[in-house]
Design an enzyme around this catalytic site. Sequence first.
Site, mmCIF file in Angstrom:
data_model
loop_
_atom_site.group_PDB
_atom_site.id
_atom_site.type_symbol
_atom_site.label_atom_id
_atom_site.label_comp_id
_atom_site.label_asym_id
_atom_site.label_seq_id
_atom_site.Cartn_x
_atom_site.Cartn_y
_atom_site.Cartn_z
ATOM 1 N N GLU A 175 0.858 -1.185 0.000
ATOM 2 C CA GLU A 175 0.000 0.000 0.000
ATOM 3 C C GLU A 175 0.893 1.234 0.000
ATOM 4 O O GLU A 175 1.938 1.236 0.651
ATOM 5 C CB GLU A 175 -0.877 0.054 1.258
ATOM 6 N N TYR A 178 8.077 2.175 -7.433
ATOM 7 C CA TYR A 178 7.388 0.886 -7.550
ATOM 8 C C TYR A 178 6.980 0.618 -9.009
ATOM 9 O O TYR A 178 7.106 -0.496 -9.506
ATOM 10 C CB TYR A 178 6.151 0.860 -6.642
HETATM 11 C C1 LIG Z 1 10.362 6.512 -1.971
HETATM 12 C C2 LIG Z 1 11.829 6.374 -1.527
HETATM 13 C C3 LIG Z 1 11.959 5.093 -0.711
HETATM 14 C C4 LIG Z 1 12.723 6.304 -2.765
HETATM 15 O O1 LIG Z 1 14.042 6.002 -2.336
HETATM 16 P P1 LIG Z 1 15.328 6.486 -3.173
HETATM 17 O O2 LIG Z 1 16.526 5.821 -2.600
HETATM 18 O O3 LIG Z 1 15.349 7.961 -3.253
HETATM 19 O O4 LIG Z 1 14.986 5.891 -4.606
HETATM 20 P P2 LIG Z 1 16.020 5.668 -5.809
HETATM 21 O O5 LIG Z 1 17.105 6.676 -5.781
HETATM 22 O O6 LIG Z 1 16.422 4.247 -5.819
HETATM 23 O O7 LIG Z 1 15.074 6.008 -7.036
HETATM 24 C C5 LIG Z 1 14.510 4.998 -7.842
HETATM 25 C C6 LIG Z 1 13.435 5.598 -8.713
HETATM 26 O O8 LIG Z 1 12.313 6.008 -7.923
HETATM 27 C C7 LIG Z 1 11.746 7.171 -8.502
HETATM 28 N N1 LIG Z 1 11.884 8.297 -7.556
HETATM 29 C C8 LIG Z 1 12.569 8.318 -6.398
HETATM 30 N N2 LIG Z 1 12.411 9.516 -5.803
HETATM 31 C C9 LIG Z 1 11.618 10.245 -6.607
HETATM 32 C C10 LIG Z 1 11.092 11.575 -6.527
HETATM 33 N N3 LIG Z 1 11.368 12.385 -5.479
HETATM 34 N N4 LIG Z 1 10.300 12.003 -7.517
HETATM 35 C C11 LIG Z 1 10.008 11.222 -8.576
HETATM 36 N N5 LIG Z 1 10.491 9.948 -8.728
HETATM 37 C C12 LIG Z 1 11.281 9.481 -7.738
HETATM 38 C C13 LIG Z 1 12.502 7.444 -9.789
HETATM 39 O O9 LIG Z 1 11.864 6.689 -10.801
HETATM 40 C C14 LIG Z 1 13.857 6.836 -9.450
HETATM 41 O O10 LIG Z 1 14.612 6.486 -10.563
HETATM 42 P P3 LIG Z 1 15.647 7.585 -11.189
HETATM 43 O O11 LIG Z 1 16.476 8.087 -10.046
HETATM 44 O O12 LIG Z 1 16.415 6.756 -12.159
HETATM 45 O O13 LIG Z 1 14.788 8.650 -11.776
HETATM 46 C C15 LIG Z 1 12.262 7.615 -0.679
HETATM 47 O O14 LIG Z 1 11.908 8.789 -1.372
HETATM 48 C C16 LIG Z 1 11.666 7.660 0.718
HETATM 49 O O15 LIG Z 1 12.208 7.056 1.646
HETATM 50 N N6 LIG Z 1 10.565 8.411 0.880
HETATM 51 C C17 LIG Z 1 9.939 8.591 2.203
HETATM 52 C C18 LIG Z 1 9.365 7.293 2.739
HETATM 53 C C19 LIG Z 1 8.384 6.677 1.780
HETATM 54 O O16 LIG Z 1 7.601 7.357 1.135
HETATM 55 N N7 LIG Z 1 8.414 5.336 1.717
HETATM 56 C C20 LIG Z 1 7.523 4.578 0.884
HETATM 57 C C21 LIG Z 1 6.343 4.174 1.684
HETATM 58 S S1 LIG Z 1 5.149 3.262 0.716
#
Ligand SMILES: CC(C)(COP(=O)(O)OP(=O)(O)OC[C@H]1O[C@@H](n2cnc3c(N)ncnc32)[C@H](O)[C@@H]1OP(=O)(O)O)[C@@H](O)C(=O)NCCC(=O)NCCS
Length: 178
Positions: free
Chosen positions: A114, A126
């Site tokens: 979710e 995702y």
């Molecule tokens: C969502 C989250 C886990 C992503 O982690 P991350 O280490 O930054 O992700 P990655 O660097 O591996 O990014 C992978 C892909 O995700 C997407 N992505 C990540 N952050 C993004 C942003 N701020 N906006 C748009 N796309 C994003 C992109 O497709 C990215 O690929 P790219 O860098 O080649 O464009 C992080 O932003 C986070 O911890 N957020 C707060 C907690 C949260 O929302 N958890 C999920 C709960 S369901």
Amino acid sequence: MAIGLPLTVDEMRMADVPQVHEIERLSFRTPWPSYAFEQELTGNRLARYVVARAGIVGGERVVGFAGVWLMVDEAHITTFGVHPEWRRRGVGRQLMVRLLDLAQEMGATRLTLEVRAGNAAAQSLYGSFGFEIVGRRPRYYTDDGEDALVMSIPSLGDPAMRDLLRRERERAEVEEGP
Ligand SMILES: CC(C)(COP(=O)(O)OP(=O)(O)OC[C@H]1O[C@@H](n2cnc3c(N)ncnc32)[C@H](O)[C@@H]1OP(=O)(O)O)[C@@H](O)C(=O)NCCC(=O)NCCS
């Protein structure tokens, strides 16, 4: 973006919980309390939790974490977070690769989660792994009444998924560099 430091993903240990909780606190409006992780690590046979560690051995720091439950042939992602200072460096992708490996090792054919309807960053991550929106749970989050989207990979065993995981591993190797 290149990480530039060794990044490893391995099992969450009890000693990691304070750093994991700090990332939770920085990431979520209603973070899990530390004892919830401790209970999951010690008392839930269906659960697996992993952390991403950055840095050299001895000077490592937990920069992200994720968890999955296995229920019969379906796995469910329970939590997923990356430290704000470490986002957009591929940590989330590497955590997801490990969760997909674990789900497959545990015999799951389907993986669900979710996500907040307004969480575009997570949905984009995702989506890039083949998760599709399969439902919506109105007012699922009790802290502010936001809807949850249910996302799912319906068939983990597909050849397309194996190819995707292979490409992600290659990408991680390139990003970490020599
Ligand atoms: C969502 C989250 C886990 C992503 O982690 P991350 O280490 O930054 O992700 P990655 O660097 O591996 O990014 C992978 C892909 O995700 C997407 N992505 C990540 N952050 C993004 C942003 N701020 N906006 C748009 N796309 C994003 C992109 O497709 C990215 O690929 P790219 O860098 O080649 O464009 C992080 O932003 C986070 O911890 N957020 C707060 C907690 C949260 O929302 N958890 C999920 C709960 S369901």
